[in-house]
Design a protein around this motif. Structure first.
Motif, PDB file in Angstrom:
ATOM      1  N   PHE A 117       0.844  -1.188   0.000  1.00  0.00           N
ATOM      2  CA  PHE A 117       0.000   0.000   0.000  1.00  0.00           C
ATOM      3  C   PHE A 117       0.882   1.242   0.000  1.00  0.00           C
ATOM      4  O   PHE A 117       1.938   1.266   0.628  1.00  0.00           O
ATOM      5  CB  PHE A 117      -0.912   0.008   1.236  1.00  0.00           C
ATOM      6  N   TYR A 118       0.421   2.269  -0.690  1.00  0.00           N
ATOM      7  CA  TYR A 118       1.154   3.532  -0.823  1.00  0.00           C
ATOM      8  C   TYR A 118       0.366   4.620  -0.110  1.00  0.00           C
ATOM      9  O   TYR A 118      -0.848   4.727  -0.284  1.00  0.00           O
ATOM     10  CB  TYR A 118       1.350   3.877  -2.294  1.00  0.00           C
ATOM     11  N   PHE A 119       1.065   5.427   0.682  1.00  0.00           N
ATOM     12  CA  PHE A 119       0.442   6.445   1.519  1.00  0.00           C
ATOM     13  C   PHE A 119       0.875   7.825   1.029  1.00  0.00           C
ATOM     14  O   PHE A 119       1.908   8.343   1.441  1.00  0.00           O
ATOM     15  CB  PHE A 119       0.855   6.236   2.982  1.00  0.00           C
TER      16      PHE A 119
ATOM     17  N   VAL B  45      -4.546   6.640   0.452  1.00  0.00           N
ATOM     18  CA  VAL B  45      -3.952   5.312   0.352  1.00  0.00           C
ATOM     19  C   VAL B  45      -4.367   4.659  -0.956  1.00  0.00           C
ATOM     20  O   VAL B  45      -5.526   4.714  -1.353  1.00  0.00           O
ATOM     21  CB  VAL B  45      -4.392   4.417   1.536  1.00  0.00           C
ATOM     22  N   ARG B  46      -3.388   4.029  -1.600  1.00  0.00           N
ATOM     23  CA  ARG B  46      -3.660   3.302  -2.844  1.00  0.00           C
ATOM     24  C   ARG B  46      -2.857   2.016  -2.845  1.00  0.00           C
ATOM     25  O   ARG B  46      -1.885   1.871  -2.115  1.00  0.00           O
ATOM     26  CB  ARG B  46      -3.312   4.164  -4.058  1.00  0.00           C
ATOM     27  N   ASP B  47      -3.309   1.086  -3.666  1.00  0.00           N
ATOM     28  CA  ASP B  47      -2.532  -0.112  -3.915  1.00  0.00           C
ATOM     29  C   ASP B  47      -2.242  -0.169  -5.409  1.00  0.00           C
ATOM     30  O   ASP B  47      -2.474   0.819  -6.114  1.00  0.00           O
ATOM     31  CB  ASP B  47      -3.240  -1.377  -3.399  1.00  0.00           C
TER      32      ASP B  47
ATOM     33  N   GLU C  82       7.589   4.180  -2.256  1.00  0.00           N
ATOM     34  CA  GLU C  82       8.027   2.894  -1.708  1.00  0.00           C
ATOM     35  C   GLU C  82       6.874   2.026  -1.217  1.00  0.00           C
ATOM     36  O   GLU C  82       6.851   0.832  -1.476  1.00  0.00           O
ATOM     37  CB  GLU C  82       9.005   3.120  -0.558  1.00  0.00           C
ATOM     38  N   GLY C  83       5.966   2.604  -0.478  1.00  0.00           N
ATOM     39  CA  GLY C  83       4.846   1.852   0.064  1.00  0.00           C
ATOM     40  C   GLY C  83       5.244   0.966   1.227  1.00  0.00           C
ATOM     41  O   GLY C  83       6.413   0.873   1.604  1.00  0.00           O
ATOM     42  N   LEU C  84       4.236   0.317   1.805  1.00  0.00           N
ATOM     43  CA  LEU C  84       4.417  -0.616   2.907  1.00  0.00           C
ATOM     44  C   LEU C  84       3.634  -1.882   2.623  1.00  0.00           C
ATOM     45  O   LEU C  84       2.523  -1.824   2.097  1.00  0.00           O
ATOM     46  CB  LEU C  84       3.886  -0.024   4.216  1.00  0.00           C
TER      47      LEU C  84
ATOM     48  N   GLN D 246      -5.661   1.120   7.677  1.00  0.00           N
ATOM     49  CA  GLN D 246      -6.365   2.227   8.325  1.00  0.00           C
ATOM     50  C   GLN D 246      -5.590   2.713   9.546  1.00  0.00           C
ATOM     51  O   GLN D 246      -5.454   3.924   9.768  1.00  0.00           O
ATOM     52  CB  GLN D 246      -7.765   1.791   8.729  1.00  0.00           C
ATOM     53  N   ALA D 247      -5.066   1.801  10.347  1.00  0.00           N
ATOM     54  CA  ALA D 247      -4.303   2.189  11.535  1.00  0.00           C
ATOM     55  C   ALA D 247      -3.051   2.961  11.130  1.00  0.00           C
ATOM     56  O   ALA D 247      -2.737   4.001  11.734  1.00  0.00           O
ATOM     57  CB  ALA D 247      -3.928   0.950  12.353  1.00  0.00           C
ATOM     58  N   GLU D 248      -2.324   2.499  10.132  1.00  0.00           N
ATOM     59  CA  GLU D 248      -1.114   3.177   9.675  1.00  0.00           C
ATOM     60  C   GLU D 248      -1.439   4.579   9.157  1.00  0.00           C
ATOM     61  O   GLU D 248      -0.736   5.536   9.458  1.00  0.00           O
ATOM     62  CB  GLU D 248      -0.431   2.361   8.577  1.00  0.00           C
ATOM     63  N   ALA D 249      -2.515   4.711   8.382  1.00  0.00           N
ATOM     64  CA  ALA D 249      -2.919   6.014   7.854  1.00  0.00           C
ATOM     65  C   ALA D 249      -3.301   6.967   8.984  1.00  0.00           C
ATOM     66  O   ALA D 249      -2.906   8.137   8.976  1.00  0.00           O
ATOM     67  CB  ALA D 249      -4.077   5.852   6.875  1.00  0.00           C
ATOM     68  N   ALA D 250      -4.048   6.484   9.970  1.00  0.00           N
ATOM     69  CA  ALA D 250      -4.473   7.334  11.082  1.00  0.00           C
ATOM     70  C   ALA D 250      -3.283   7.793  11.917  1.00  0.00           C
ATOM     71  O   ALA D 250      -3.198   8.971  12.297  1.00  0.00           O
ATOM     72  CB  ALA D 250      -5.483   6.579  11.955  1.00  0.00           C
TER      73      ALA D 250
END
Length: 82
Positions: free
Chosen positions: A4-6, A61-63, A19-21, A30-34
């Motif tokens: 996922f890319y933030f 967030v995108r994939d 890079e994404g995670l 959702q937790a990472e974005a928050a």
């Protein structure tokens, strides 16, 4: 595990995550974005002058297939005479 890319949006500015995670599920996304958005908001309060019409920021967030979610935060300061 999916990647996922933030992308970080601060007002009109967009910083694209190249890079994404790798995260196991949408709950972890959702937790990472928050958490990231809360960090951005804290940093903004300490480093930038607050404008009268408010401040908006978001994590988009995108994939590999496209958009997944957007987490938004906005704040404004209203001063009043005592």
């Amino acid at each position: 595990m999916p990647r996922f890319y933030f992308d970080l949006r601060d007002g009109d500015k967009l910083a694209v995550d190249e890079e994404g995670l790798e995260l196991p599920d949408i709950g972890a996304v959702q937790a990472e974005a928050a958490i990231s958005l809360a960090d951005m908001a804290r940093d903004a309060v300490h480093s930038t002058p607050l404008v009268r019409n408010g401040h908006r920021m978001a994590i988009e967030v995108r994939d590999d297939a496209g958009p997944v979610m957007q987490v938004r935060f906005s704040f404004e300061v209203e001063t009043r005479k005592h």
